[in-house]
Design an enzyme around this catalytic site. Structure first.
Site, PDB file in Angstrom:
ATOM      1  N   LYS A  64       0.823  -1.222   0.000  1.00  0.00           N
ATOM      2  CA  LYS A  64       0.000   0.000   0.000  1.00  0.00           C
ATOM      3  C   LYS A  64       0.851   1.264   0.000  1.00  0.00           C
ATOM      4  CE  LYS A  64      -1.718  -1.489   3.973  1.00  0.00           C
ATOM      5  NZ  LYS A  64      -0.824  -2.481   4.587  1.00  0.00           N
ATOM      6  N   HIS A 193       0.335  -3.286  14.967  1.00  0.00           N
ATOM      7  CA  HIS A 193       1.023  -2.189  14.268  1.00  0.00           C
ATOM      8  C   HIS A 193       1.028  -1.018  15.237  1.00  0.00           C
ATOM      9  CE1 HIS A 193       2.279   0.842  11.484  1.00  0.00           C
ATOM     10  NE2 HIS A 193       2.197   0.055  10.425  1.00  0.00           N
ATOM     11  N   GLY A 233       5.844   0.696  10.794  1.00  0.00           N
ATOM     12  CA  GLY A 233       5.975   1.852  11.684  1.00  0.00           C
ATOM     13  C   GLY A 233       7.351   2.487  11.701  1.00  0.00           C
ATOM     14  N   GLU A 267       6.030  -5.838   8.732  1.00  0.00           N
ATOM     15  CA  GLU A 267       5.368  -5.299   7.524  1.00  0.00           C
ATOM     16  C   GLU A 267       5.850  -3.875   7.233  1.00  0.00           C
ATOM     17  OE1 GLU A 267       1.270  -5.454   8.603  1.00  0.00           O
ATOM     18  OE2 GLU A 267       1.200  -7.642   8.647  1.00  0.00           O
ATOM     19  N   PRO A 268       7.149  -3.686   7.033  1.00  0.00           N
ATOM     20  CA  PRO A 268       7.617  -2.318   6.783  1.00  0.00           C
ATOM     21  C   PRO A 268       7.117  -1.776   5.457  1.00  0.00           C
ATOM     22  CG  PRO A 268       9.386  -3.906   6.422  1.00  0.00           C
ATOM     23  CD  PRO A 268       8.214  -4.680   6.943  1.00  0.00           C
ATOM     24  N   GLY A 269       6.694  -0.533   5.460  1.00  0.00           N
ATOM     25  CA  GLY A 269       6.260   0.112   4.227  1.00  0.00           C
ATOM     26  C   GLY A 269       7.199   1.263   3.920  1.00  0.00           C
ATOM     27  N   ARG A 270       6.977   2.379   4.644  1.00  0.00           N
ATOM     28  CA  ARG A 270       7.773   3.589   4.457  1.00  0.00           C
ATOM     29  C   ARG A 270       9.282   3.307   4.448  1.00  0.00           C
ATOM     30  NH1 ARG A 270       6.380   8.867   5.465  1.00  0.00           N
ATOM     31  NH2 ARG A 270       4.330   8.194   6.166  1.00  0.00           N
TER      32      ARG A 270
HETATM   33  C1  LIG Z   1      -1.442  -3.426   8.317  1.00  0.00           C
HETATM   34  C2  LIG Z   1      -0.336  -2.503   7.953  1.00  0.00           C
HETATM   35  N1  LIG Z   1       0.891  -3.004   7.848  1.00  0.00           N
HETATM   36  C3  LIG Z   1       1.933  -2.226   7.480  1.00  0.00           C
HETATM   37  C4  LIG Z   1       1.764  -0.898   7.199  1.00  0.00           C
HETATM   38  C5  LIG Z   1       2.955  -0.084   6.790  1.00  0.00           C
HETATM   39  O1  LIG Z   1       3.275   0.824   7.771  1.00  0.00           O
HETATM   40  P1  LIG Z   1       4.588   1.730   7.692  1.00  0.00           P
HETATM   41  O2  LIG Z   1       4.599   2.417   6.388  1.00  0.00           O
HETATM   42  O3  LIG Z   1       4.433   2.651   8.847  1.00  0.00           O
HETATM   43  O4  LIG Z   1       5.763   0.823   7.870  1.00  0.00           O
HETATM   44  C6  LIG Z   1       0.486  -0.313   7.337  1.00  0.00           C
HETATM   45  C7  LIG Z   1       0.261   1.113   7.086  1.00  0.00           C
HETATM   46  O5  LIG Z   1      -0.811   1.658   7.145  1.00  0.00           O
HETATM   47  C8  LIG Z   1      -0.594  -1.144   7.715  1.00  0.00           C
HETATM   48  O6  LIG Z   1      -1.841  -0.655   7.821  1.00  0.00           O
END
Ligand SMILES: Cc1ncc(COP(=O)(O)O)c(C=O)c1O
Length: 395
Positions: A64, A193, A233, A267-270
């Protein structure tokens, strides 16, 4: 969605020269789009840093954050797993050659058609935080591996998620595990999270302590509970802070799970994408504000991207914005406002920035624009979506 075939990667040797690339991209007014310069090497470097700091935690990239096809492909080839929230995300990851066992369907509230898609493609692990979702799984995907998401909020973070997602660990979880047992569903473990851009090191200590309590409750009720998902996060542009958080996570995992046979994922995103994308925008218009004596006091610029495009997230740091001009620029800096391209008067990117006097056609480059930007951009007012150009360091 862009397809992989349209994406050409440019190679560079030492450092990316943003000025040169930006001026080349906008040469002869060839484009009116804002343009992202994506450095795939930065995504790779973040993966390597992750392996160094958290070798026992497998990262599942949260698609996402930025569903760019080449980012997904890069991480897929490096061996990452993926956190998907919808059919489109699952499809994209599968098309990058990833098998269902490397994907978690991490949306706690799943539309039926998405759930069916997951089942058809052996994406068995999914997150749940209510009894309604358990009943849904019983009916539509009874042999899935369920991960119970509980709420555990950081005290300081940029974007809290706990009001919407996560059951109350102390009051709800045991009841949900009991319900799952009576429905003959399989609980594989827990997830949380702490909130995006977490600044509270202790948040992971508290959450992992709770995860251990729930691990014991689940075991008592007959489940293996060996799946521990610590969510996302992490900052993307501050690796020193990431190293500190990683240390805290490692020691908490040791403390609470020691030699227990768990599989830990995150689940790292950013973290993976923020620093890899720099957004280059063009100044399409300006207004100079003068006082009664006719002296220049402040300047407004209108650029080709804005709040309805890449700048929906208003909490950004603009102190590192770069400016490129083919004209000579005076030393003096002026109070600056930067507006987005739409007719909406709230389409303002930043106020109170100090920049030299720039000109129409000059370029502004915003670093650290890879997270929650491109994927949120709309075509409001008919403004075209940004384009992406790719770079990678040659070995
Ligand atoms: C379920 C879940 N996992 C992972 C993430 C990614 O979070 P981040 O970008 O803070 O690492 C999000 C972000 O909204 C999330 O909702």
């Amino acid at each position: 969605m862009r397809t992989l075939r349209e994406n050409k990667i440019n190679f560079y040797k030492n450092e990316l020269n943003f000025r040169k690339i930006a001026q080349e991209l906008y040469k002869d007014n060839a484009t009116e789009h804002s343009i992202y310069i994506c450095d795939l090497t930065k995504v790779q470097r973040q993966f390597e840093l992750w392996q160094d700091c958290l070798p026992n935690i497998k990262p599942y990239y949260a698609v996402k954050t930025n569903n760019d096809a080449l980012v997904v492909k890069t991480l897929a080839e490096l061996g990452a797993g993926f956190d998907c929230a919808s059919v489109e995300e699952m499809q994209m990851v599968l098309e990058a050659g990833v098998t269902g066992d490397r994907i978690i369907f991490a949306h706690p509230c799943k539309p039926l058609s998405h759930l069916q898609y997951a089942q058809q493609h052996q994406i068995n692990i999914s997150t749940v935080d209510t009894e309604f979702e358990l009943f849904k799984l019983k009916q539509h995907f009874p042999n899935s591996d369920i991960v119970l998401r509980f709420r555990s909020d950081a005290k300081i973070c940029g974007w809290p998620l706990g009001k919407k997602f996560g059951c109350e660990a102390q009051t709800d979880t045991a009841a949900l595990i009991l319900l799952a047992r009576s429905l003959q569903l399989k609980i594989a473990g827990t997830s949380f999270h702490v909130g995006c851009e977490c600044e509270d090191l202790e948040a992971f200590v508290r959450a992992l302590s709770t995860a251990r309590e729930l691990y014991d409750v689940g075991k008592m009720l007959g489940y293996d509970m060996n799946f521990v998902d610590i969510g996302g996060g992490y900052h993307g542009g501050n690796n020193e802070f990431f190293k500190k958080i990683a240390k805290t996570i490692s020691s908490s995992l040791d403390l609470y799970f020691g030699n227990e046979p768990i599989k830990c994922i995150s689940e790292p995103g950013r973290y993976f994408v923020e620093a890899a994308f720099t957004l280059v925008c063009k100044i399409t218009g300006k207004r100079e504000m003068r006082n009664a004596l006719g002296q220049l006091e402040s300047i407004m610029y209108f650029i080709n991207d804005g709040k309805y495009g890449s700048f929906i997230d208003t909490g950004r740091d603009f102190s590192n914005v770069m400016y490129f001009s083919e004209n000579h620029l005076e030393q003096q800096k002026y109070k600056t406002t930067i507006w987005g391209p739409t007719c909406d008067s709230t389409d303002k990117i930043v106020d109170n920035l100090y920049l030299p006097r720039l000109h129409r056609g000059d370029l502004l480059a915003f670093p650290n624009m890879g997270a929650y930007t491109l994927c949120l951009a709309s075509k409001f007012n008919g403004i075209p979506l940004p384009k992406v150009v790719y770079y990678q360091q040659q070995n």
